[in-house]
Scaffold this motif. Structure first.
Motif, PDB file in Angstrom:
ATOM      1  N   UNK A   1       0.980  -1.153  -0.010  1.00 21.50           N
ATOM      2  CA  UNK A   1       0.070   0.042   0.007  1.00 21.50           C
ATOM      3  C   UNK A   1       0.840   1.337  -0.056  1.00 21.50           C
ATOM      4  N   UNK A   2       0.638   1.987  -0.816  1.00 21.03           N
ATOM      5  CA  UNK A   2       1.407   3.490  -0.914  1.00 21.03           C
ATOM      6  C   UNK A   2       0.428   4.478  -0.729  1.00 21.03           C
ATOM      7  N   UNK A   3       0.780   5.541   0.039  1.00 21.99           N
ATOM      8  CA  UNK A   3       0.192   6.776  -0.016  1.00 21.99           C
ATOM      9  C   UNK A   3       0.901   7.735  -0.413  1.00 21.99           C
ATOM     10  N   UNK A   4       0.363   8.690  -1.475  1.00 12.71           N
ATOM     11  CA  UNK A   4       1.010   9.821  -2.257  1.00 12.71           C
ATOM     12  C   UNK A   4       0.721  11.133  -1.526  1.00 12.71           C
ATOM     13  N   UNK A  24      -0.139  12.270   9.195  1.00 10.10           N
ATOM     14  CA  UNK A  24      -1.458  11.912   9.226  1.00 10.10           C
ATOM     15  C   UNK A  24      -1.057  10.715   8.281  1.00 10.10           C
ATOM     16  N   UNK A  25      -0.606  10.454   7.203  1.00  8.43           N
ATOM     17  CA  UNK A  25      -0.066   9.474   6.202  1.00  8.43           C
ATOM     18  C   UNK A  25       0.473   8.616   6.907  1.00  8.43           C
ATOM     19  N   UNK A  26       1.450   8.750   7.765  1.00  6.76           N
ATOM     20  CA  UNK A  26       1.943   7.653   8.753  1.00  6.76           C
ATOM     21  C   UNK A  26       1.164   6.748   9.409  1.00  6.76           C
ATOM     22  N   UNK A  27      -0.239   7.430   9.683  1.00  3.14           N
ATOM     23  CA  UNK A  27      -1.003   6.293  10.504  1.00  3.14           C
ATOM     24  C   UNK A  27      -1.867   5.518   9.776  1.00  3.14           C
ATOM     25  N   UNK A  28      -1.601   5.648   8.373  1.00  5.04           N
ATOM     26  CA  UNK A  28      -2.407   4.815   7.354  1.00  5.04           C
ATOM     27  C   UNK A  28      -1.846   3.222   7.314  1.00  5.04           C
ATOM     28  N   UNK A  29      -0.441   3.275   7.404  1.00  2.00           N
ATOM     29  CA  UNK A  29       0.217   2.079   7.572  1.00  2.00           C
ATOM     30  C   UNK A  29       0.913   1.664   6.376  1.00  2.00           C
ATOM     31  N   UNK A  30       0.945   2.446   5.540  1.00  2.00           N
ATOM     32  CA  UNK A  30       1.689   2.103   3.984  1.00  2.00           C
ATOM     33  C   UNK A  30       2.917   2.823   4.073  1.00  2.00           C
ATOM     34  N   UNK A  31       3.534   2.673   2.647  1.00  2.00           N
ATOM     35  CA  UNK A  31       4.673   3.286   2.583  1.00  2.00           C
ATOM     36  C   UNK A  31       4.326   5.111   1.811  1.00  2.00           C
ATOM     37  N   UNK A  32       4.795   5.892   2.540  1.00  2.00           N
ATOM     38  CA  UNK A  32       4.527   7.164   2.408  1.00  2.00           C
ATOM     39  C   UNK A  32       5.683   7.791   1.220  1.00  2.00           C
ATOM     40  N   UNK A  33       4.899   8.302   0.010  1.00  2.00           N
ATOM     41  CA  UNK A  33       5.774   8.923  -1.009  1.00  2.00           C
ATOM     42  C   UNK A  33       5.360  10.404  -1.106  1.00  2.00           C
ATOM     43  N   UNK A  34       6.238  11.267  -1.259  1.00  2.00           N
ATOM     44  CA  UNK A  34       5.787  12.442  -1.356  1.00  2.00           C
ATOM     45  C   UNK A  34       6.191  13.325  -2.693  1.00  2.00           C
ATOM     46  N   UNK A  35       5.231  13.710  -3.441  1.00  2.00           N
ATOM     47  CA  UNK A  35       5.553  14.205  -4.502  1.00  2.00           C
ATOM     48  C   UNK A  35       5.851  15.726  -4.612  1.00  2.00           C
ATOM     49  N   UNK A  85       0.791   0.486  -8.903  1.00  2.00           N
ATOM     50  CA  UNK A  85      -0.589  -0.217  -8.784  1.00  2.00           C
ATOM     51  C   UNK A  85      -0.832  -0.201  -7.264  1.00  2.00           C
ATOM     52  N   UNK A  86      -0.010   0.048  -6.584  1.00  2.00           N
ATOM     53  CA  UNK A  86      -0.251  -0.260  -4.921  1.00  2.00           C
ATOM     54  C   UNK A  86      -0.739   1.106  -4.438  1.00  2.00           C
ATOM     55  N   UNK A  87      -0.661   2.200  -5.155  1.00  2.00           N
ATOM     56  CA  UNK A  87      -1.248   3.392  -4.671  1.00  2.00           C
ATOM     57  C   UNK A  87      -2.716   3.153  -4.117  1.00  2.00           C
ATOM     58  N   UNK A  88      -2.763   3.711  -2.832  1.00  2.00           N
ATOM     59  CA  UNK A  88      -4.188   3.470  -2.391  1.00  2.00           C
ATOM     60  C   UNK A  88      -4.806   4.733  -1.908  1.00  2.00           C
ATOM     61  N   UNK A  89      -3.966   5.767  -1.583  1.00  2.00           N
ATOM     62  CA  UNK A  89      -4.346   7.037  -1.154  1.00  2.00           C
ATOM     63  C   UNK A  89      -3.772   8.152  -1.633  1.00  2.00           C
ATOM     64  N   UNK A  90      -4.527   9.590  -1.805  1.00  2.00           N
ATOM     65  CA  UNK A  90      -3.724  10.601  -2.088  1.00  2.00           C
ATOM     66  C   UNK A  90      -4.008  11.523  -1.164  1.00  2.00           C
ATOM     67  N   UNK A  91      -3.046  12.261  -0.741  1.00  2.00           N
ATOM     68  CA  UNK A  91      -3.278  13.195   0.408  1.00  2.00           C
ATOM     69  C   UNK A  91      -2.541  14.485   0.090  1.00  2.00           C
ATOM     70  N   UNK A  92      -3.330  15.639   0.791  1.00  2.00           N
ATOM     71  CA  UNK A  92      -2.719  17.114   0.610  1.00  2.00           C
ATOM     72  C   UNK A  92      -3.239  17.714   1.765  1.00  2.00           C
ATOM     73  N   UNK A  93      -2.692  18.813   2.102  1.00  2.00           N
ATOM     74  CA  UNK A  93      -3.095  19.660   3.432  1.00  2.00           C
ATOM     75  C   UNK A  93      -4.317  20.415   3.095  1.00  2.00           C
ATOM     76  N   UNK A 144     -11.599   2.746  -4.460  1.00  2.00           N
ATOM     77  CA  UNK A 144     -10.416   2.292  -4.833  1.00  2.00           C
ATOM     78  C   UNK A 144      -9.029   3.068  -4.194  1.00  2.00           C
ATOM     79  N   UNK A 145      -9.319   4.218  -4.616  1.00  2.00           N
ATOM     80  CA  UNK A 145      -8.385   5.203  -4.421  1.00  2.00           C
ATOM     81  C   UNK A 145      -8.777   6.347  -3.370  1.00  2.00           C
TER      82      UNK A 145
END
Length: 313
Positions: A1-4, A24-35, A85-93, A144-145
Motif C-alpha cells: 500500500x502506497x500513500x501519495x 497523518x499519512x504515517x497512521x495509514x500503515x503504508x509506504x509514504x511517497x511525497x510528490x 499499482x499499489x497506490x491506495x491514498x492521495x493526500x494533501x493539506x 479504490x483510491x
C-alpha cells in the motif's frame, strides 16, 4: 500500500502543512511517497527526503509546474497513481493549495474526496468535522483510491531532518496549457505566518476601528512575539486584511497560546481556533461565548486591560 502526498512548497523549502500531512499519512500503515512538483525545486525535494516517515520522494521538475497550477499538478498526480499499482491514498493539506488541487484529482480518479480529516481510524475509516466543528462524522470510504485533505492542526508535524529517503526523478506530464498565471499579489508579513505561529493575538469588532485595532494589539503582539489575527467581523469592517482572518471561512490555527481581544466567539470563529493549547479571552461581556472555550478570561474594558497586560509583561 502506497500513500501519495502532494507536497506544498515554495520551490526551496517545504511548507509546514506538509509535515502535518506526512504525520497523518504515517497512521495509514503504508509506504509514504511525497510528490514534489515545481521548477528548480530540488532543495524542497531534499527537505522532504529528510522528513521522518517518508519512504520515497518523487521529484517532478519542469517549467510548467513553476506556478503550481491545479490542472498540470492534477494531471501529474493521476500519472503517478496509474504508474503505481499499489497506490491506495492521495493526500494533501487542507490549505488553499490543497483545496485548489485535490478536488480535481478526486474527480479525475472518480473518487469521493473526504475533506478536513482530523483522525485516521484505519486505512478506510476517518473522522472529519462538520456543522462548524460542532459534530464529528465518522466516514468509511470504499473507493479504490482514497482522496483525503488533512486538517493540519489535528496532527503534530513529523520531525524534519531525521530521515534519509531516496529522491527519484519522475517524468513530467505534458503541459496542458489550459490556464496561465496572469499575476500574483503576495502579502509580505513582518510577523510570523498565522498557520505556523506558536502565539497569536486576535482582535474582533470590539476594537471599534482599524486604528485602534493596530494601536491596541500590536504592542501586545510585539511583547509576545505573536502573529496578528482577526475575526471575520473585524475583517469585514476593514480593521484588518483578509490574511488575518481566523475561523471557518478563514485560517484554521492551533497555536500554543491564542489571545482573543474583543471577540465575542461566534461559532464560525471558534471553529478556526478552539484547538489552541491555551486560550485567553478579553471581553467586556461576561456572557460572551468565547469564555466557554477560554482557559483564562478577563472581563472588562479591553482598552484598559490590554495596555495593563502589556505593561505587566
Amino acid at each position: 500500500m502506497t500513500i501519495l502526498i502532494i507536497a506544498e512548497h515554495d520551490h526551496t523549502a517545504l511548507k509546514g502543512a506538509t509535515l502535518n500531512t506526512i504525520a497523518a499519512a504515517s497512521k495509514l500503515g503504508g509506504d509514504v511517497h511525497v510528490l514534489v512538483a515545481g521548477a528548480g525545486c530540488a532543495a524542497a525535494a531534499q527537505a522532504a527526503a529528510a522528513c521522518s516517515g517518508v519512504a520515497k520522494v518523487l521529484l517532478a521538475d519542469a517549467a510548467h509546474y513553476g506556478d503550481q497550477l491545479a490542472e498540470n499538478l492534477a494531471a501529474l498526480v493521476i500519472d503517478r497513481v496509474r504508474a503505481d499499482a499499489a497506490c491506495s491514498h492521495v493526500l494533501a493539506p487542507a490549505t488553499p493549495f490543497g483545496k485548489n488541487v485535490l478536488p480535481r484529482v478526486a474527480a479525475l480518479l472518480d473518487s469521493s474526496q473526504i475533506s478536513d480529516v482530523i483522525a485516521v481510524e484505519s486505512a478506510d475509516t476517518f473522522q472529519r468535522p462538520f456543522y462548524a466543528g460542532n459534530a464529528i462524522a465518522r466516514v468509511q470510504s470504499k473507493d479504490k483510491i482514497k482522496v483525503l485533505s488533512i486538517r493540519t492542526t489535528a496532527f503534530d508535524p513529523v520531525a524534519a531532518g531525521s530521515g534519509a529517503a531516496p529522491v527519484e526523478a519522475v517524468t513530467a506530464s505534458a503541459d496542458l496549457g489550459l490556464t496561465r498565471l496572469v499575476g500574483r499579489e503576495v502579502v509580505k508579513l513582518e510577523r510570523p505566518e498565522l498557520t505556523a505561529a506558536s502565539v497569536i493575538v486576535s482582535g474582533g469588532r470590539g476594537l471599534g476601528a482599524a486604528e485602534k485595532f493596530h494601536a491596541v494589539l500590536e504592542p501586545l503582539a510585539d511583547k509576545l512575539g505573536a502573529a496578528l489575527g482577526a475575526s471575520r467581523a473585524a475583517v469585514d469592517a476593514g480593521y484588518a486584511p483578509n490574511d488575518y482572518q481566523v475561523g471557518q471561512t478563514g485560517k484554521i490555527v492551533a497555536p500554543q497560546l491564542y489571545v482573543a481581544v474583543g471577540i465575542s466567539g461566534a461559532i464560525q470563529h471558534l471553529a478556526g481556533m478552539k484547538d489552541s493549547k491555551v486560550i485567553v479571552a478579553i471581553n467586556k461581556d461576561p456572557e460572551a461565548p468565547i469564555f466557554q472555550v477560554a482557559d483564562y478570561g478577563l472581563v472588562g474594558d479591553l482598552f484598559v486591560l490590554v495596555p495593563e497586560l502589556v505593561a505587566a509583561l
